[in-house]
Motif scaffolding. Structure first.
Motif, PDB file in Angstrom:
ATOM      1  N   HIS A   1       0.842  -1.202   0.000  1.00 29.34           N
ATOM      2  CA  HIS A   1       0.000   0.000   0.000  1.00 29.34           C
ATOM      3  C   HIS A   1       0.878   1.254   0.000  1.00 29.34           C
ATOM      4  N   LEU A   2       1.875   1.274   0.859  1.00 31.21           N
ATOM      5  CA  LEU A   2       2.745   2.445   0.937  1.00 31.21           C
ATOM      6  C   LEU A   2       3.635   2.579  -0.295  1.00 31.21           C
ATOM      7  N   ARG A   3       4.090   1.471  -0.835  1.00 29.08           N
ATOM      8  CA  ARG A   3       4.939   1.548  -2.033  1.00 29.08           C
ATOM      9  C   ARG A   3       4.168   2.073  -3.233  1.00 29.08           C
ATOM     10  N   VAL A   4       2.882   1.711  -3.339  1.00 26.56           N
ATOM     11  CA  VAL A   4       2.057   2.240  -4.431  1.00 26.56           C
ATOM     12  C   VAL A   4       1.935   3.760  -4.291  1.00 26.56           C
ATOM     13  N   LEU A   5       1.665   4.231  -3.080  1.00 27.07           N
ATOM     14  CA  LEU A   5       1.588   5.673  -2.847  1.00 27.07           C
ATOM     15  C   LEU A   5       2.928   6.345  -3.153  1.00 27.07           C
ATOM     16  N   ALA A   6       4.007   5.700  -2.744  1.00 30.07           N
ATOM     17  CA  ALA A   6       5.335   6.289  -2.949  1.00 30.07           C
ATOM     18  C   ALA A   6       5.640   6.476  -4.430  1.00 30.07           C
ATOM     19  N   ARG A   7       5.256   5.520  -5.252  1.00 29.47           N
ATOM     20  CA  ARG A   7       5.560   5.604  -6.689  1.00 29.47           C
ATOM     21  C   ARG A   7       4.852   6.783  -7.343  1.00 29.47           C
ATOM     22  N   THR A   8       3.690   7.170  -6.821  1.00 30.04           N
ATOM     23  CA  THR A   8       2.971   8.300  -7.430  1.00 30.04           C
ATOM     24  C   THR A   8       3.729   9.606  -7.269  1.00 30.04           C
ATOM     25  N   HIS A   9       4.670   9.657  -6.313  1.00 31.31           N
ATOM     26  CA  HIS A   9       5.405  10.903  -6.059  1.00 31.31           C
ATOM     27  C   HIS A   9       6.919  10.735  -6.215  1.00 31.31           C
ATOM     28  N   GLY A  10       7.332   9.623  -6.803  1.00 35.22           N
ATOM     29  CA  GLY A  10       8.761   9.407  -6.984  1.00 35.22           C
ATOM     30  C   GLY A  10       9.513   9.226  -5.685  1.00 35.22           C
ATOM     31  N   ILE A  11       8.835   8.686  -4.676  1.00 35.90           N
ATOM     32  CA  ILE A  11       9.449   8.441  -3.373  1.00 35.90           C
ATOM     33  C   ILE A  11      10.018   7.020  -3.371  1.00 35.90           C
ATOM     34  N   SER A  12      11.179   6.849  -2.782  1.00 31.54           N
ATOM     35  CA  SER A  12      11.833   5.543  -2.811  1.00 31.54           C
ATOM     36  C   SER A  12      11.068   4.516  -1.992  1.00 31.54           C
ATOM     37  N   ALA A  13      11.171   3.247  -2.394  1.00 33.64           N
ATOM     38  CA  ALA A  13      10.540   2.159  -1.653  1.00 33.64           C
ATOM     39  C   ALA A  13      11.110   2.049  -0.255  1.00 33.64           C
ATOM     40  N   ARG A  14      12.355   2.457  -0.077  1.00 36.08           N
ATOM     41  CA  ARG A  14      12.983   2.406   1.249  1.00 36.08           C
ATOM     42  C   ARG A  14      12.246   3.286   2.249  1.00 36.08           C
ATOM     43  N   ARG A  15      11.699   4.408   1.758  1.00 35.47           N
ATOM     44  CA  ARG A  15      10.960   5.308   2.648  1.00 35.47           C
ATOM     45  C   ARG A  15       9.721   4.612   3.217  1.00 35.47           C
ATOM     46  N   ALA A  16       9.095   3.733   2.440  1.00 37.17           N
ATOM     47  CA  ALA A  16       7.944   2.982   2.943  1.00 37.17           C
ATOM     48  C   ALA A  16       8.348   2.130   4.133  1.00 37.17           C
ATOM     49  N   ASP A  17       9.496   1.495   4.050  1.00 40.24           N
ATOM     50  CA  ASP A  17       9.966   0.688   5.179  1.00 40.24           C
ATOM     51  C   ASP A  17      10.303   1.560   6.384  1.00 40.24           C
ATOM     52  N   GLU A  18      10.826   2.750   6.133  1.00 41.52           N
ATOM     53  CA  GLU A  18      11.159   3.666   7.233  1.00 41.52           C
ATOM     54  C   GLU A  18       9.919   4.061   8.023  1.00 41.52           C
ATOM     55  N   VAL A  19       8.846   4.424   7.314  1.00 46.31           N
ATOM     56  CA  VAL A  19       7.664   4.868   8.043  1.00 46.31           C
ATOM     57  C   VAL A  19       6.927   3.690   8.691  1.00 46.31           C
ATOM     58  N   LEU A  20       7.019   2.507   8.090  1.00 43.13           N
ATOM     59  CA  LEU A  20       6.457   1.319   8.741  1.00 43.13           C
ATOM     60  C   LEU A  20       7.143   1.059  10.076  1.00 43.13           C
ATOM     61  N   GLU A  21       8.470   1.194  10.078  1.00 48.93           N
ATOM     62  CA  GLU A  21       9.225   1.040  11.327  1.00 48.93           C
ATOM     63  C   GLU A  21       8.860   2.134  12.315  1.00 48.93           C
ATOM     64  N   MET A  22       8.686   3.320  11.804  1.00 48.35           N
ATOM     65  CA  MET A  22       8.375   4.467  12.640  1.00 48.35           C
ATOM     66  C   MET A  22       7.065   4.275  13.403  1.00 48.35           C
ATOM     67  N   VAL A  23       6.057   3.681  12.748  1.00 52.14           N
ATOM     68  CA  VAL A  23       4.759   3.516  13.396  1.00 52.14           C
ATOM     69  C   VAL A  23       4.588   2.138  14.038  1.00 52.14           C
ATOM     70  N   GLY A  24       5.638   1.341  14.044  1.00 51.10           N
ATOM     71  CA  GLY A  24       5.588   0.056  14.732  1.00 51.10           C
ATOM     72  C   GLY A  24       4.890  -1.048  13.971  1.00 51.10           C
ATOM     73  N   LEU A  25       4.930  -1.013  12.627  1.00 49.96           N
ATOM     74  CA  LEU A  25       4.228  -2.020  11.836  1.00 49.96           C
ATOM     75  C   LEU A  25       5.161  -2.908  11.018  1.00 49.96           C
TER      76      LEU A  25
END
Length: 346
Positions: free
Chosen positions: A140-164
């Protein structure tokens, strides 16, 4: 900034971190008790968000009427009001999900729908259920990230940030409400935005999660982000928010700091125990002050200062065992301000 939360007083331990954010090892285990990722400082000037005379009508019913306020950088703004006051409708109009009947919201001088990269400027959590249930949290986060040219690594960062992180590859249909809230918050933070609009982000979280999100919101504001958070938890807002915007029947009833709101709208209560409560009650009522009996036989007096009550009792020879002023609370101020403003639409 780096931040750790103490179990008992939630004191923030802050240190400088580099431009890419950092991790603090923490002192506890678990999703928000151990390592905590703290986002990097905002790299650009946070756009001022201006809401100007927003109005939304559904036929003859005005869900929101002439709502205006301004969100500044570095400020946590609580957005409160009874059910049906218009909070959710206002926030949906701010991000273009509902079209206003009149008025507008500008973010750095432009409407949300005209922003080049909205996820990088405004992160929004308005409905934790508005997620495809068949996807995993990570996808879900990677799909959102691709719409804005955000790296897939950022999805993992925020997942860690929120404890998921441990649930990242599970399908969202198996997430609890609290997990969906945290996934929605991860999506709001995905673009490292300069401003956040969060509708009841603590809903479904356990007590530790509420402490965690309180601390997170403070840290995001300290970095210079503008934060608007709606909530019914007055105790939490008293500890988190710098300002409160109060709605009632779709109109702004107040837009002030927490301290200003309490001082203007909450009445201090004087609690008294005495050997002659009936006589003291009669004297106090004669001064046009309100009196209520406590279960222990004591009195609760509003409309008089403790010194005035003590002088009144002394003049009539009434012995006081106890006289205490109960500090005014944000909840008292809110209830006083919104009394009579219930019902309506969201």
């Amino acid at each position: 900034m780096l931040l750790s939360v103490n179990r008992y007083n939630e004191a923030a331990i802050l240190r400088f971190a580099g431009p890419g954010g950092a991790w603090y090892p923490g002192t506890r285990s678990g999703p928000y008790r151990g390592p905590m990722w703290v986002p990097p400082p905002v790299r650009s000037v946070v756009p001022v968000i201006e809401v100007h005379q927003l109005t939304k009508s559904y036929g003859p019913v005005k869900a929101v009427e002439d709502v205006s306020f301004r969100l500044e950088a570095g400020v946590v703004n609580g957005f409160v009001g009874p059910n049906g006051a218009g909070k959710s409708t206002t926030m949906r109009m701010m991000v273009g999900l509902d079209r206003p009947t009149s008025g507008h919201c500008l973010i750095g001088g432009r409407p949300y729908t005209a922003l080049d990269a909205p996820l990088r400027q405004v992160g929004a959590l308005l409905d934790p259920e508005a997620i495809h249930p068949g996807r995993s949290g990570r996808n879900h986060l990677r799909v959102l990230a691709r719409t804005h040219g955000i790296s897939a690594r950022r999805a993992d960062e925020v997942l860690e940030m929120v404890g998921l992180t441990s649930a990242a590859d599970r399908r969202i249909r198996g997430y609890s409400l609290g997990m969906r809230q945290r996934l929605g918050l991860a999506a709001a933070l995905l673009g490292d935005p300069a401003a956040l609009l969060l509708d009841e982000p603590a809903n479904g979280l356990d007590p530790d999660g509420i402490i965690w999100i309180r601390t997170l919101l403070r840290s995001l504001a300290r970095e210079g982000r503008a934060v608007l958070v709606s909530s019914h938890l007055m105790g939490e807002l008293a500890q988190t928010a710098d300002r409160l915007i109060v709605l009632g029947h779709g109109r702004v009833l107040a837009d002030a700091t927490v301290a200003e709101l309490v001082s203007r709208n909450a009445t201090r209560v004087v609690q008294v125990r005495t050997d002659r409560p009936d006589e003291l009650e009669k004297l106090v009522r004669g001064r046009d002050s309100a009196v209520a009996r406590r279960p222990d036989g004591g009195l609760e007096i509003t409309g008089m200062a403790a010194d005035d009550v003590a002088v009144l009792a002394h003049r009539d020879g009434i012995l006081l065992y106890e006289i205490t002023t109960v500090p005014a609370s944000l909840e008292d101020a809110y209830l006083s301000l919104t009394s009579g403003f219930t019902g309506g639409t969201r």
